[in-house]
Design an enzyme around this catalytic site. Structure first.
Site, PDB file in Angstrom:
ATOM      1  N   ASP A   8       0.808  -1.078  -0.040  1.00 17.99           N
ATOM      2  CA  ASP A   8      -0.045  -0.089  -0.063  1.00 17.99           C
ATOM      3  C   ASP A   8       0.985   1.142   0.057  1.00 17.99           C
ATOM      4  O   ASP A   8       2.204   1.005   0.009  1.00 17.99           O
ATOM      5  CB  ASP A   8      -0.962   0.038   1.145  1.00 17.99           C
ATOM      6  CG  ASP A   8      -2.419   0.775   1.006  1.00 17.99           C
ATOM      7  OD1 ASP A   8      -2.284   1.396  -0.096  1.00 17.99           O
ATOM      8  OD2 ASP A   8      -3.083   0.807   1.882  1.00 17.99           O
ATOM      9  N   GLU A  10       0.146   4.783   1.771  1.00 18.82           N
ATOM     10  CA  GLU A  10      -0.028   5.556   2.829  1.00 18.82           C
ATOM     11  C   GLU A  10       1.062   5.337   3.991  1.00 18.82           C
ATOM     12  O   GLU A  10       1.323   6.339   4.764  1.00 18.82           O
ATOM     13  CB  GLU A  10      -1.501   5.671   3.426  1.00 18.82           C
ATOM     14  CG  GLU A  10      -2.384   6.094   2.572  1.00 18.82           C
ATOM     15  CD  GLU A  10      -2.914   5.168   1.783  1.00 18.82           C
ATOM     16  OE1 GLU A  10      -4.110   5.569   0.990  1.00 18.82           O
ATOM     17  OE2 GLU A  10      -2.511   4.077   1.924  1.00 18.82           O
ATOM     18  N   HIS A  61      -2.579  -0.163  -3.641  1.00 14.87           N
ATOM     19  CA  HIS A  61      -2.961   1.132  -3.359  1.00 14.87           C
ATOM     20  C   HIS A  61      -3.883   1.804  -4.602  1.00 14.87           C
ATOM     21  O   HIS A  61      -3.338   1.582  -5.714  1.00 14.87           O
ATOM     22  CB  HIS A  61      -1.735   2.052  -3.298  1.00 14.87           C
ATOM     23  CG  HIS A  61      -2.438   3.405  -3.144  1.00 14.87           C
ATOM     24  ND1 HIS A  61      -2.822   3.915  -1.776  1.00 14.87           N
ATOM     25  CD2 HIS A  61      -2.355   4.718  -3.838  1.00 14.87           C
ATOM     26  CE1 HIS A  61      -3.123   5.359  -2.027  1.00 14.87           C
ATOM     27  NE2 HIS A  61      -2.794   5.755  -3.163  1.00 14.87           N
ATOM     28  N   HIS A 105      -1.634   1.084   6.502  1.00 14.65           N
ATOM     29  CA  HIS A 105      -2.356   2.359   7.490  1.00 14.65           C
ATOM     30  C   HIS A 105      -3.049   1.776   8.465  1.00 14.65           C
ATOM     31  O   HIS A 105      -3.756   0.774   8.103  1.00 14.65           O
ATOM     32  CB  HIS A 105      -2.853   3.371   6.786  1.00 14.65           C
ATOM     33  CG  HIS A 105      -3.668   3.013   5.603  1.00 14.65           C
ATOM     34  ND1 HIS A 105      -5.123   2.750   5.998  1.00 14.65           N
ATOM     35  CD2 HIS A 105      -3.748   2.639   4.528  1.00 14.65           C
ATOM     36  CE1 HIS A 105      -5.826   2.297   5.078  1.00 14.65           C
ATOM     37  NE2 HIS A 105      -4.969   2.179   3.948  1.00 14.65           N
ATOM     38  N   HIS A 117      -7.629   5.265   7.244  1.00 10.34           N
ATOM     39  CA  HIS A 117      -9.015   5.023   6.728  1.00 10.34           C
ATOM     40  C   HIS A 117      -9.316   3.611   6.348  1.00 10.34           C
ATOM     41  O   HIS A 117      -8.334   2.724   6.657  1.00 10.34           O
ATOM     42  CB  HIS A 117      -9.261   5.924   5.151  1.00 10.34           C
ATOM     43  CG  HIS A 117      -8.233   5.298   4.114  1.00 10.34           C
ATOM     44  ND1 HIS A 117      -6.942   5.363   4.330  1.00 10.34           N
ATOM     45  CD2 HIS A 117      -8.634   4.480   3.121  1.00 10.34           C
ATOM     46  CE1 HIS A 117      -6.317   4.951   3.280  1.00 10.34           C
ATOM     47  NE2 HIS A 117      -7.215   4.280   2.526  1.00 10.34           N
ATOM     48  N   GLU A 135      -8.244  -2.352   6.707  1.00  8.72           N
ATOM     49  CA  GLU A 135      -7.451  -3.143   5.555  1.00  8.72           C
ATOM     50  C   GLU A 135      -6.465  -4.374   6.282  1.00  8.72           C
ATOM     51  O   GLU A 135      -6.277  -5.215   5.601  1.00  8.72           O
ATOM     52  CB  GLU A 135      -6.805  -2.382   4.928  1.00  8.72           C
ATOM     53  CG  GLU A 135      -7.656  -1.468   3.958  1.00  8.72           C
ATOM     54  CD  GLU A 135      -7.351  -0.022   3.282  1.00  8.72           C
ATOM     55  OE1 GLU A 135      -6.177  -0.384   2.593  1.00  8.72           O
ATOM     56  OE2 GLU A 135      -7.830   0.775   3.431  1.00  8.72           O
TER      57      GLU A 135
END
Length: 275
Positions: A8, A10, A61, A105, A117, A135
């Site tokens: 990902d 972030e 991502h 994240h 998020h 996630e």
């Protein structure tokens, strides 16, 4: 050995703001380079531990088209583009020995964490059997459904704590200390890459010591959606109904794989805006 590295953006070292993670923003190309370099460090670590390992790297991502293919370690195979089976874990199967979650994240409502998020910002919370999962947890449980452990996670300190709560024996590398949604303290990216390479080698070498995260069915699932239009769309899916309040939908899945697939679908439906 067969490994899947899901990357990902972030939680990559050096990244703290959406301008660095969104294809339409001015800092995105720099973010892509940082992401690719960090993925390469992890690939190198896996191959330090097992030079014969089969390594797949899933771009996980946004559009799933962020990693720079020509700059990725040529010893790895890249999984790129969407839509695709298993989303962020595309390339995973029952023959995989270990999963590494890189650049992840914290979930929506967790933290403080950098760009916290769940999935796409349209989901406020996901609860599986009463437990709130972002996630990190959703993907760890999908790997666990196939008997595969998550052996390493990198991201900010909040993301690392989230995995440690779910899989205490997994290794984590905190690449930055979150100060808020768009601020963090971090070391130089090259220092981080060295740490990641060493941690990846150590983590895959002991993958048999880390138990998979297994959630057995049937499973009651609740999803809190940001927009009422998304709730209306979600209830068109067979088996999905309105639950408490105006934002929540619920369903029961016979096993975790079915729950995961439906959560992915609801996340996509939530991005559709009223006509």
């Amino acid at each position: 050995m067969k490994t899947l590295i899901s990357v990902d953006m972030e939680g990559i070292s050096g990244i703290v703001h959406p301008t660095e993670t969104h294809p339409d923003r001015h800092d995105y190309e720099r973010g892509r380079a940082l992401m690719t370099a960090e993925a390469n460090a992890v690939v190198a670590g896996v191959l330090d531990a097992d030079p014969a390992a089969e390594v797949r790297v899933a771009d996980a991502h946004g559009p799933y088209r962020n990693l720079l293919p020509e700059q990725l370690d040529r010893r790895a195979r890249l999984v790129r583009g969407k839509p695709r089976p298993l989303g962020m874990l595309a390339g995973l199967d029952e023959h995989t020995d270990a999963v590494l979650l890189i650049g992840y994240h914290v979930r929506a409502g967790g933290g403080p964490g950098v760009m916290a998020h769940t999935m796409n910002g349209e989901i406020l919370d996901v609860r599986v059997a009463g437990r709130s999962l972002g996630e990190i947890g959703l993907n760890a449980a999908m790997a666990g459904h196939l008997g595969v452990p998550v052996v390493l996670l990198s991201g900010d300190d909040a993301a690392c704590a989230e995995l440690a709560d779910l899989v205490p024996l997994a290794a984590t590398v905190a690449v930055k200390e979150a100060l808020g949604m768009a601020a963090a303290v971090m070391p130089h990216p090259e220092e981080t890459r060295g740490r990641l390479r060493r941690a990846a080698a150590e983590a895959v070498a002991r993958y048999e010591d880390v138990p998979p995260l297994v959630l057995t069915g049937p499973l009651d699932v609740e999803v809190d959606l940001a927009g009422p239009h998304a709730v209306d769309l979600a209830t068109l899916v067979p088996g999905v109904s309105r639950a408490r309040g105006a934002r929540t939908v619920a369903f029961t899945a016979q096993d975790y794989a079915a729950a995961y697939r439906l959560i992915l679908l609801l996340a996509q439906l939530a991005t559709i805006k009223p006509g």
